[in-house]
Design a protein around this motif. Structure first.
Motif, short mmCIF file in Angstrom:
data_model
loop_
_atom_site.label_atom_id
_atom_site.label_comp_id
_atom_site.label_asym_id
_atom_site.label_seq_id
_atom_site.Cartn_x
_atom_site.Cartn_y
_atom_site.Cartn_z
N VAL A 1 -6.45 -4.96 13.71
CA VAL A 1 -6.15 -4.53 15.08
C VAL A 1 -7.30 -3.72 15.65
O VAL A 1 -8.13 -3.18 14.92
CB VAL A 1 -4.85 -3.69 15.13
N ASP A 2 -7.36 -3.65 16.98
CA ASP A 2 -8.35 -2.78 17.63
C ASP A 2 -7.69 -1.66 18.42
O ASP A 2 -8.39 -0.81 18.98
CB ASP A 2 -9.30 -3.58 18.51
N VAL A 3 -6.34 -1.65 18.48
CA VAL A 3 -5.61 -0.57 19.15
C VAL A 3 -4.40 -0.20 18.30
O VAL A 3 -3.65 -1.08 17.86
CB VAL A 3 -5.14 -1.00 20.56
N ARG B 1 -8.57 10.83 15.98
CA ARG B 1 -9.20 9.72 16.71
C ARG B 1 -10.52 9.30 16.09
O ARG B 1 -10.84 8.11 16.03
CB ARG B 1 -9.42 10.12 18.18
N ALA B 2 -11.30 10.26 15.62
CA ALA B 2 -12.62 9.93 15.07
C ALA B 2 -12.49 9.04 13.84
O ALA B 2 -13.29 8.11 13.64
CB ALA B 2 -13.37 11.21 14.72
N SER B 3 -11.47 9.29 13.03
CA SER B 3 -11.26 8.46 11.83
C SER B 3 -10.92 7.03 12.19
O SER B 3 -11.34 6.08 11.52
CB SER B 3 -10.15 9.07 10.96
N PHE B 4 -10.14 6.86 13.27
CA PHE B 4 -9.80 5.51 13.72
C PHE B 4 -11.01 4.82 14.34
O PHE B 4 -11.25 3.63 14.11
CB PHE B 4 -8.63 5.57 14.71
N LEU B 5 -11.80 5.57 15.11
CA LEU B 5 -12.98 4.98 15.75
C LEU B 5 -13.99 4.50 14.73
O LEU B 5 -14.71 3.51 14.97
CB LEU B 5 -13.62 6.00 16.69
N ASN C 1 0.81 -1.22 0.00
CA ASN C 1 0.00 0.00 0.00
C ASN C 1 0.85 1.27 0.00
O ASN C 1 0.43 2.30 0.54
CB ASN C 1 -0.95 0.00 1.20
N ALA C 2 2.02 1.21 -0.61
CA ALA C 2 2.92 2.36 -0.62
C ALA C 2 2.34 3.55 -1.37
O ALA C 2 2.83 4.68 -1.24
CB ALA C 2 4.28 1.98 -1.20
N HIS C 3 1.28 3.31 -2.15
CA HIS C 3 0.65 4.42 -2.88
C HIS C 3 -0.18 5.29 -1.94
O HIS C 3 -0.53 6.43 -2.28
CB HIS C 3 -0.24 3.87 -3.99
N LEU C 4 -0.51 4.77 -0.76
CA LEU C 4 -1.26 5.56 0.21
C LEU C 4 -0.31 6.41 1.04
O LEU C 4 0.85 6.07 1.22
CB LEU C 4 -2.06 4.63 1.13
N LEU D 1 -4.17 3.65 8.56
CA LEU D 1 -5.47 2.99 8.72
C LEU D 1 -5.56 1.71 7.89
O LEU D 1 -6.10 0.70 8.34
CB LEU D 1 -6.59 3.95 8.33
N ASN D 2 -5.00 1.74 6.70
CA ASN D 2 -5.03 0.55 5.85
C ASN D 2 -4.21 -0.58 6.46
O ASN D 2 -4.63 -1.74 6.43
CB ASN D 2 -4.51 0.89 4.45
#
Length: 227
Positions: free
Chosen positions: A157-159, A172-176, A139-142, A149-150
């Motif tokens: 994972v959850d943490v 944080r909102a994007s991860f949640l 995913n090096a293009h990201l 996140l990818n």
């Protein structure tokens, strides 16, 4: 995190806090960054040491850069370490470890750095798996948070824990939204005897190891907060 050579103790606090540590080795090298240099204690002051590279450039990926072919720098670095720490209480075992790391027969920078991290984790008995992005994920293009996140999604994972410096980079909102808890690791002030009156903080982990047994180092690794 990018791979660093003998990084400071905060890097190892992060290694100790997770069960999988992802090394970003397919990102651009940063000139005069910490990838191939750090600081040790020489004659009572902080002294910068460097692993010399061949054709290093900010236009090249860390995993594409090679060490210089001439090996004289390895002997020079070991002499500097000996001059700096020969009276340190843990010099004998740590110097043997460092000699193995420094003389590791790698030609590529990423191989050299990953080996040193693996060996230091083993020496400190840390229960963590180290993986590199150049060998996984595709995913090096990201970029930035999107790539992190990818990787988290691929690892299911959850943490996710990032150093405190990332507090302005990650949301944080994007991860949640992906059911991932985001935490930032903040180091507390760390001090230990360096055989002199004034403590010089945040030197290379080699300084910590020279003055502390592995069990004491693990106690120092716990001097952090997740916020």
């Amino acid at each position: 995190m990018q791979p660093y050579f003998l990084p400071y103790i905060g890097y190892f606090q992060l290694l100790a806090a997770v069960n999988k540590f992802v090394v970003l080795d397919d990102v651009n090298y940063i000139n005069r960054g910490w990838v191939n240099r750090n600081r040790l204690l020489l004659n009572g002051v902080a002294h910068t040491f460097t692993v010399p590279l061949s054709g290093a450039s900010q236009n090249r990926l860390i995993c594409d850069i090679e060490l210089v072919s001439e090996d004289s720098w390895r002997d020079k670095l070991m002499r500097t370490i000996r001059q700096s720490y020969k009276q340190a209480p843990c010099y004998v075992p740590v110097s043997a470890l460092l000699e193995s790391l420094i003389n590791y027969p790698a030609t590529r920078l990423d191989e050299f750095l990953l080996n040193s991290l693996d060996e230091l984790v083993r020496y400190l008995s840390l229960d963590v798996e180290i993986v590199s992005t150049s060998r996984l994920y595709n995913n090096a293009h990201l970029k930035g948070q999107e790539r992190i996140l990818n990787i988290c999604q691929q690892e299911q994972v959850d943490v996710y824990i990032n150093p405190i410096g990332g507090v302005d980079l990650y949301d944080r909102a994007s991860f949640l939204k992906q059911n991932i808890q985001l935490y930032f690791l903040r180091s507390r002030p760390i001090s230990y005897s360096q055989g002199k009156a004034e403590h010089i903080p945040w030197l290379s982990i080699l300084d910590v190891l020279m003055f502390n047994e592995p069990s004491a180092v693990r106690q120092l690794l716990a001097e952090m907060d997740l916020v």
